[in-house]
Design a protein around this motif. Structure first.
Motif, PDB file in Angstrom:
ATOM      1  N   LYS A 234       0.827  -1.210   0.000  1.00 30.90           N
ATOM      2  CA  LYS A 234       0.000   0.000   0.000  1.00 30.90           C
ATOM      3  C   LYS A 234       0.855   1.252   0.000  1.00 30.90           C
ATOM      4  O   LYS A 234       0.340   2.346  -0.155  1.00 30.90           O
ATOM      5  CB  LYS A 234      -0.823   0.053   1.281  1.00 30.90           C
ATOM      6  CG  LYS A 234      -2.080  -0.750   1.295  1.00 30.90           C
ATOM      7  CD  LYS A 234      -2.831  -0.369   2.566  1.00 30.90           C
ATOM      8  CE  LYS A 234      -3.490  -1.573   3.170  1.00 30.90           C
ATOM      9  NZ  LYS A 234      -4.175  -1.229   4.423  1.00 30.90           N
ATOM     10  N   GLY A 235       2.150   1.083   0.293  1.00 26.19           N
ATOM     11  CA  GLY A 235       3.026   2.247   0.378  1.00 26.19           C
ATOM     12  C   GLY A 235       3.082   2.852   1.763  1.00 26.19           C
ATOM     13  O   GLY A 235       3.474   4.002   1.925  1.00 26.19           O
ATOM     14  N   LEU A 236       2.674   2.104   2.778  1.00 24.49           N
ATOM     15  CA  LEU A 236       2.754   2.623   4.144  1.00 24.49           C
ATOM     16  C   LEU A 236       4.215   2.801   4.549  1.00 24.49           C
ATOM     17  O   LEU A 236       5.048   1.972   4.210  1.00 24.49           O
ATOM     18  CB  LEU A 236       2.099   1.647   5.121  1.00 24.49           C
ATOM     19  CG  LEU A 236       0.590   1.510   5.062  1.00 24.49           C
ATOM     20  CD1 LEU A 236       0.129   0.492   6.082  1.00 24.49           C
ATOM     21  CD2 LEU A 236      -0.057   2.843   5.337  1.00 24.49           C
ATOM     22  N   PRO A 237       4.503   3.867   5.299  1.00 25.81           N
ATOM     23  CA  PRO A 237       5.862   4.007   5.830  1.00 25.81           C
ATOM     24  C   PRO A 237       6.188   2.837   6.750  1.00 25.81           C
ATOM     25  O   PRO A 237       5.296   2.312   7.423  1.00 25.81           O
ATOM     26  CB  PRO A 237       5.805   5.314   6.622  1.00 25.81           C
ATOM     27  CG  PRO A 237       4.600   6.026   6.114  1.00 25.81           C
ATOM     28  CD  PRO A 237       3.652   4.985   5.647  1.00 25.81           C
ATOM     29  N   LYS A 244       1.606  -0.486  13.577  1.00 25.05           N
ATOM     30  CA  LYS A 244       0.166  -0.695  13.458  1.00 25.05           C
ATOM     31  C   LYS A 244      -0.173  -2.100  12.962  1.00 25.05           C
ATOM     32  O   LYS A 244      -1.219  -2.632  13.297  1.00 25.05           O
ATOM     33  CB  LYS A 244      -0.392   0.355  12.491  1.00 25.05           C
ATOM     34  CG  LYS A 244      -1.896   0.469  12.526  1.00 25.05           C
ATOM     35  CD  LYS A 244      -2.365   1.638  11.680  1.00 25.05           C
ATOM     36  CE  LYS A 244      -3.834   1.465  11.345  1.00 25.05           C
ATOM     37  NZ  LYS A 244      -4.270   2.394  10.295  1.00 25.05           N
ATOM     38  N   HIS A 245       0.695  -2.676  12.143  1.00 26.42           N
ATOM     39  CA  HIS A 245       0.348  -3.971  11.561  1.00 26.42           C
ATOM     40  C   HIS A 245       1.071  -5.129  12.244  1.00 26.42           C
ATOM     41  O   HIS A 245       0.432  -6.053  12.729  1.00 26.42           O
ATOM     42  CB  HIS A 245       0.617  -3.951  10.054  1.00 26.42           C
ATOM     43  CG  HIS A 245      -0.344  -3.067   9.312  1.00 26.42           C
ATOM     44  ND1 HIS A 245      -1.399  -3.559   8.583  1.00 26.42           N
ATOM     45  CD2 HIS A 245      -0.438  -1.728   9.238  1.00 26.42           C
ATOM     46  CE1 HIS A 245      -2.095  -2.548   8.071  1.00 26.42           C
ATOM     47  NE2 HIS A 245      -1.524  -1.418   8.452  1.00 26.42           N
TER      48      HIS A 245
ATOM     49  N   GLN B 112      -8.891  -0.794   6.347  1.00 27.81           N
ATOM     50  CA  GLN B 112      -7.720  -1.156   5.545  1.00 27.81           C
ATOM     51  C   GLN B 112      -7.747  -0.451   4.186  1.00 27.81           C
ATOM     52  O   GLN B 112      -6.708  -0.055   3.657  1.00 27.81           O
ATOM     53  CB  GLN B 112      -7.632  -2.676   5.384  1.00 27.81           C
ATOM     54  CG  GLN B 112      -7.531  -3.368   6.740  1.00 27.81           C
ATOM     55  CD  GLN B 112      -7.200  -4.851   6.648  1.00 27.81           C
ATOM     56  OE1 GLN B 112      -6.340  -5.267   5.892  1.00 27.81           O
ATOM     57  NE2 GLN B 112      -7.879  -5.659   7.443  1.00 27.81           N
ATOM     58  N   LEU B 113      -8.957  -0.305   3.635  1.00 26.18           N
ATOM     59  CA  LEU B 113      -9.078   0.416   2.365  1.00 26.18           C
ATOM     60  C   LEU B 113      -8.797   1.900   2.570  1.00 26.18           C
ATOM     61  O   LEU B 113      -8.100   2.541   1.772  1.00 26.18           O
ATOM     62  CB  LEU B 113     -10.492   0.231   1.797  1.00 26.18           C
ATOM     63  CG  LEU B 113     -10.820  -1.153   1.244  1.00 26.18           C
ATOM     64  CD1 LEU B 113     -12.323  -1.326   1.094  1.00 26.18           C
ATOM     65  CD2 LEU B 113     -10.151  -1.353  -0.112  1.00 26.18           C
ATOM     66  N   GLU B 115      -7.004   3.257   4.803  1.00 26.06           N
ATOM     67  CA  GLU B 115      -5.573   3.449   5.048  1.00 26.06           C
ATOM     68  C   GLU B 115      -4.824   3.591   3.714  1.00 26.06           C
ATOM     69  O   GLU B 115      -3.921   4.417   3.588  1.00 26.06           O
ATOM     70  CB  GLU B 115      -5.036   2.254   5.832  1.00 26.06           C
ATOM     71  CG  GLU B 115      -3.629   2.423   6.325  1.00 26.06           C
ATOM     72  CD  GLU B 115      -3.154   1.227   7.126  1.00 26.06           C
ATOM     73  OE1 GLU B 115      -3.414   0.079   6.693  1.00 26.06           O
ATOM     74  OE2 GLU B 115      -2.531   1.419   8.174  1.00 26.06           O
ATOM     75  N   ALA B 116      -5.235   2.772   2.734  1.00 24.65           N
ATOM     76  CA  ALA B 116      -4.590   2.849   1.422  1.00 24.65           C
ATOM     77  C   ALA B 116      -4.820   4.224   0.799  1.00 24.65           C
ATOM     78  O   ALA B 116      -3.925   4.785   0.170  1.00 24.65           O
ATOM     79  CB  ALA B 116      -5.130   1.741   0.510  1.00 24.65           C
ATOM     80  N   THR B 119      -2.904   7.086   2.983  1.00 24.69           N
ATOM     81  CA  THR B 119      -1.448   7.077   2.926  1.00 24.69           C
ATOM     82  C   THR B 119      -0.950   8.013   1.825  1.00 24.69           C
ATOM     83  O   THR B 119       0.103   8.620   1.932  1.00 24.69           O
ATOM     84  CB  THR B 119      -0.951   5.647   2.649  1.00 24.69           C
ATOM     85  OG1 THR B 119      -1.394   4.814   3.701  1.00 24.69           O
ATOM     86  CG2 THR B 119       0.564   5.585   2.585  1.00 24.69           C
ATOM     87  N   HIS B 120      -1.737   8.120   0.765  1.00 26.78           N
ATOM     88  CA  HIS B 120      -1.269   8.881  -0.396  1.00 26.78           C
ATOM     89  C   HIS B 120      -2.019  10.186  -0.624  1.00 26.78           C
ATOM     90  O   HIS B 120      -1.563  11.037  -1.372  1.00 26.78           O
ATOM     91  CB  HIS B 120      -1.358   8.015  -1.651  1.00 26.78           C
ATOM     92  CG  HIS B 120      -0.492   6.789  -1.588  1.00 26.78           C
ATOM     93  ND1 HIS B 120       0.864   6.845  -1.761  1.00 26.78           N
ATOM     94  CD2 HIS B 120      -0.786   5.498  -1.323  1.00 26.78           C
ATOM     95  CE1 HIS B 120       1.377   5.626  -1.623  1.00 26.78           C
ATOM     96  NE2 HIS B 120       0.389   4.795  -1.349  1.00 26.78           N
TER      97      HIS B 120
END
Lengths: 329, 336
Positions: A234-237, A244-245, B112-113, B115-116, B119-120
Motif C-alpha cells: 500500500k506504500g505505508l511508511p 500498526k500492523h 484497511q481500504l 488506510e490505502a 497514505t497517499h
C-alpha cells in the motif's frame, strides 16, 4: 459481548469461592495450633482453651469456613462481653499477634506493593517491547545479538543476586542513593522516588528480558505474514507497518503474559521487598510466615490469588479488544 | 507505442549460508501502456521475486538487486526506498496469491481500504470511507455500505480477493501486478475474479502484469507472455506465439501438462520429468538441459556446455534454445 462479560464475572466469583475454601482448608490442616500461638507469654491450659472457643477453633472446619464467609459478608465478633473484638465487614480474619484486623493490615501494605508493581510494569513492558522490536528489525546483526545476550543474562540472574549487588554498590559503596526508607508519594515525592527507583529498575531488568525475547519472536513471526506484505504494498511508511500492523498482530501473547505478571507482582515481590525494606504485601507475608500468623497468611493468600483471577479476566477481555475474531465467536 | 514498464537486465540474488541464491538472473522485458503481460513458470522460477523487485518490496538488506526497472520514465532501482514507497499503492499496486492471509485479521476492511487512500492523499476520513465504499461497489461486493465495516474473517475467499483488488485499485494505479491472483480460489470463483480483472482493466486502462502458473488464466487475459525458468526468460512472445507456435522445450512441456477438453480421455497428462534446478548451483550449459528430452539432438553437447542466448525466432518472439528451426517444429509436433 455484555453477556460474555457477565458470564465471565460470575465464573470468576465462583472461582473465588472455591479458592477461599481450598485456602481455608489447607491452612486449617497445618500442624500449628492457633490457640496456642495466640495465647501470649503467660499461658495456662485454661487460656488456651478459652482462646480456642473465642476463635471458633472448637468447631469443624466446614463450620469455621461458614463463619469466615459470614465474616466477609457481615462482619464478625470474636469473644463476648467487654473483651470482645469486633471485626467489621468485610472481615478477612483478625491477627491476634498484631491486634489488628487482617484486611486493615493488607490495605496498609497494599500501596507500596501497588506502586512497586505499577512502576516496574510500565518500565519492563515499554522497555521489553521496544527492545524486542528493535532486535527483530536487526535480526542476526550485532545489535540483535547484543540485546539477546544481555536479555539472556537478565533472564537467568536471580532477583536476590541483582538486588543485593545493586544495594551493595549503589547504596553502600558509592552512596549514590540514600538507604531505602519507604514513604507514600504524597508525603515526600523525592524520598519515594529515591526509595523506589532501584527496586523498579531491578524488577524491570528481570522482567524486561522475557518481554524482549517474547516480542522479538512474535515480531519475527508476524513480519513474515502476508498482510505485512500487503501493508507495504500500500506504500505505508515502514514505522506504520511495524507499529500498526506487525506489533498489533503479535500483541496477544504479550498481553497475556503481562497481565499475569502484573498480578504476580501485586502478590508482592517477596525478595525485593525484603531487600529494599519496602512495607508491601510480600514482606507482610514473610513476617506472617516467620511469626507464624495464620489469619494474615490466609488473608494475603486470598487477596493475591484474587489478583491473579481478576487479571485473568482482564486479559481475556483485552483479547476481545485486540482480536475481533474472539469478540464475534 | 512506448514501453510503460521496461525491465532491463534485472538480477536479484540472496546471499545465504549455503551460497548465493540467484533468484532472477538477467531478466529483461517490457510492457506497453494498457497491455497485459503474463509471466509464467513453475514455483521457484523467479516470477514472484521479479514482481516484488518491480514494486520495491524486497528488503535490500537481504537481497542484492541490480539492473533497471523503468516505470513511465523513472528508474525505480536507482530511486531511494522512500521514493519508491510513495509510488507504491499509488502509481503501482499489487494483488497477492492468498486472500485468506493477505488482509490484516484485526482491522475492518473499510479501515484497511481507507488506510490505502489516506497514505497517499490528504482526505477526510468521511471522504476516504466513501471512496472505500465506491471501490467495494466497483469490484462487485453486494451491500458495500454494510460490508465496509466487516472484518476479513466475515468474508469468503472470493470476497476477500475482491477486497484485495479494490484495495489495489483504490488509488487508480497505472500499473497493477497480480501475483497468482486466482490460485488459492475455488474454480468457479477463479473465473469470476479473472472476469472482474478483465472488466476493471478495460474500464481503467491499467497496465497489468499477471504472474501465474495457470496457463488457462494466461489465455484469458494476456497479450504477451514471458516464460521463466530458473530465474531467466526462456521464451517470450505474443500469447498466440506461445500457445500456437511454442519453440522452447520447457514451454512445450508446460503446455503438454495442461489437461485439454478436446483430448482423449484415456490419454495421460505428460508432466515435465525431474525438478527445477537449485538456484545456488545451476547446471552448466542450458539451465533446462537436465530435464530436456531434446538435448541429444543438438550436436557437440552444446546443451550441457554452452549457455544459449535469448534470440529472436520471428518478430517479437524470443527463444533461448540451441535447437534449430526445423528441430523446434519437430519437437512441437512430437509433444502434442
Amino acid at each position: 459481548m455484555a453477556g460474555y462479560v457477565i458470564r465471565r464475572v460470575l465464573i470468576m466469583l465462583l472461582l473465588l469461592l472455591l479458592l477461599s475454601f481450598t485456602v481455608f482448608v489447607l491452612f486449617s490442616l497445618l500442624p500449628a495450633d492457633v490457640a496456642r500461638l495466640t495465647c501470649g507469654k503467660i499461658c495456662t491450659p485454661e487460656t488456651i482453651e478459652a482462646n480456642r472457643i473465642r476463635l471458633g477453633l472448637d468447631k469443624s472446619v466446614i463450620e469455621q469456613y461458614w463463619i469466615f464467609l459470614q465474616g466477609v459478608v457481615m462482619g464478625r465478633t470474636y469473644g463476648q462481653g467487654p473483651g470482645a473484638i469486633v471485626c467489621n465487614a468485610p472481615c478477612l480474619g483478625y491477627s491476634f499477634t498484631r491486634q489488628e484486623p487482617v484486611l486493615k493490615l493488607i490495605l496498609e501494605r497494599l500501596p507500596a506493593t501497588l506502586f512497586l508493581a505499577m512502576g516496574a510494569f510500565v518500565l519492563f513492558l515499554i522497555g521489553g517491547v521496544a527492545l524486542g522490536v528493535y532486535s527483530a528489525l536487526r535480526r542476526g546483526r550485532w545489535q540483535d545479538k547484543t540485546v539477546m545476550g544481555i536479555s539472556l543474562v537478565g533472564y537467568s540472574l536471580p532477583s536476590f543476586f541483582i538486588g543485593l549487588v545493586v544495594v551493595y554498590f549503589i547504596i553502600i559503596r558509592w552512596q549514590l542513593l540514600p538507604f531505602p526508607s519507604y514513604v507514600n508519594p504524597w508525603v515526600d515525592p523525592l524520598q519515594f522516588v529515591q526509595t523506589m527507583i532501584l527496586p523498579w529498575l531491578v524488577l524491570a531488568v528481570l522482567y524486561a528480558a522475557f518481554y524482549t525475547r517474547l516480542t522479538r519472536s512474535q515480531m519475527l513471526e508476524t513480519l513474515n505474514d502476508d498482510y505485512i506484505r500487503t501493508a507495504r504494498a500500500k506504500g505505508l511508511p515502514e514505522r506504520v507497518v511495524i507499529r500498526k500492523h506487525a506489533l498489533r498482530a503479535g500483541l496477544t501473547p504479550i498481553v497475556t503474559a503481562a497481565g499475569l505478571d502484573f498480578a504476580g507482582l501485586l502478590g508482592g515481590a517477596i525478595i525485593l521487598e525484603t531487600i529494599f525494606s519496602l512495607p508491601g504485601l510480600g514482606s507482610l507475608a514473610v513476617s506472617a510466615v516467620l511469626s507464624p500468623d495464620l489469619p494474615i497468611l490466609v488473608g494475603v493468600t486470598l487477596v493475591t490469588a484474587s489478583f491473579v483471577i481478576v487479571a485473568n479476566l482482564v486479559v481475556d477481555l483485552l483479547y476481545a479488544v485486540i482480536d475481533p475474531r474472539v469478540r464475534l465467536a | 507505442m512506448s514501453a510503460f514498464l521496461e525491465v532491463k537486465d534485472l538480477h536479484v540474488s540472496f546471499p545465504t549460508g549455503d551460497g548465493v541464491v540467484r533468484a532472477v538472473d538477467g531478466l529483461s522485458f517490457r510492457v506497453d501502456k494498457g497491455r497485459t503481460l503474463a509471466i509464467v513458470g513453475e514455483s521457484g522460477s523467479g516470477k514472484s521475486v521479479t514482481a516484488q523487485a518491480v514494486l520495491g518490496l524486497l528488503n535490500r538488506n537481504f537481497a542484492d538487486i541490480t539492473g533497471q526497472v523503468w516505470l513511465d520514465g523513472q528508474d525505480l532501482i536507482a530511486m531511494s526506498d522512500d521514493q519508491v514507497r510513495e509510488l507504491r499503492g499509488e502509481a503501482m499496486a499489487m494483488i497477492f496469491q492468498d486472500p485468506m492471509s493477505s488482509l490484516h485479521p484485526f482491522y475492518r476492511i473499510g479501515d484497511q481500504l481507507m488506510e490505502a487512500v489516506r497514505t497517499h492523499h490528504k482526505v477526510s476520513k468521511q471522504e476516504a470511507r466513501e471512496r472505500a465504499i465506491d471501490a467495494l461497489k466497483q469490484v462487485g461486493i453486494p451491500a458495500p455500505e454494510r460490508r465496509v465495516d466487516d472484518y476479513p474473517h466475515q468474508l469468503s475467499g472470493g470476497m476477500r480477493q475482491r477486497v484485495m483488488i479494490a484495495m489495489a485499485l483504490i488509488n487508480s494505479p497505472q500499473l497493477l501486478v497480480a501475483d497468482e491472483p486466482t490460485t488459492a480460489l475455488d474454480v468457479t470463483v477463479q473465473a469470476q475474479i479473472t472476469e472482474l480483472m478483465l472488466k476493471l482493466q478495460a474500464e481503467t486502462g491499467t497496465t497489468l502484469i499477471i504472474i501465474t502458473h495457470d496457463l488457462g488464466v494466461v489465455a484469458d487475459m494476456a497479450d504477451e507472455v514471458t516464460v521463466m525458468y530458473a530465474g531467466r526468460a526462456v521464451e517470450m512472445g505474443s500469447t498466440d506465439d506461445i500457445y500456437y507456435r511454442p519453440e522452447m522445450p520447457y514451454t512445450l512441456g508446460l503446455l503438454a501438462s495442461v489437461p485439454r477438453l478436446d483430448s482423449d480421455l484415456n490419454e495421460r497428462l505428460d508432466p515435465i520429468p525431474g525438478n527445477p534446478p537449485s538456484l545456488i548451483n545451476l547446471p552448466p550449459g542450458c539451465v533446462f538441459n537436465p530435464r530436456c528430452t531434446f538435448k541429444d539432438e543438438v550436436p557437440g553437447n552444446r546443451c550441457t556446455t554452452e549457455r544459449p542466448e535469448l534470440l529472436a525466432s520471428s518478430a517479437g518472439h524470443l527463444v533461448r534454445c540451441h535447437l534449430d528451426a526445423a528441430q523446434r517444429v519437430a519437437a512441437r509436433e512430437a509433444s502434442t
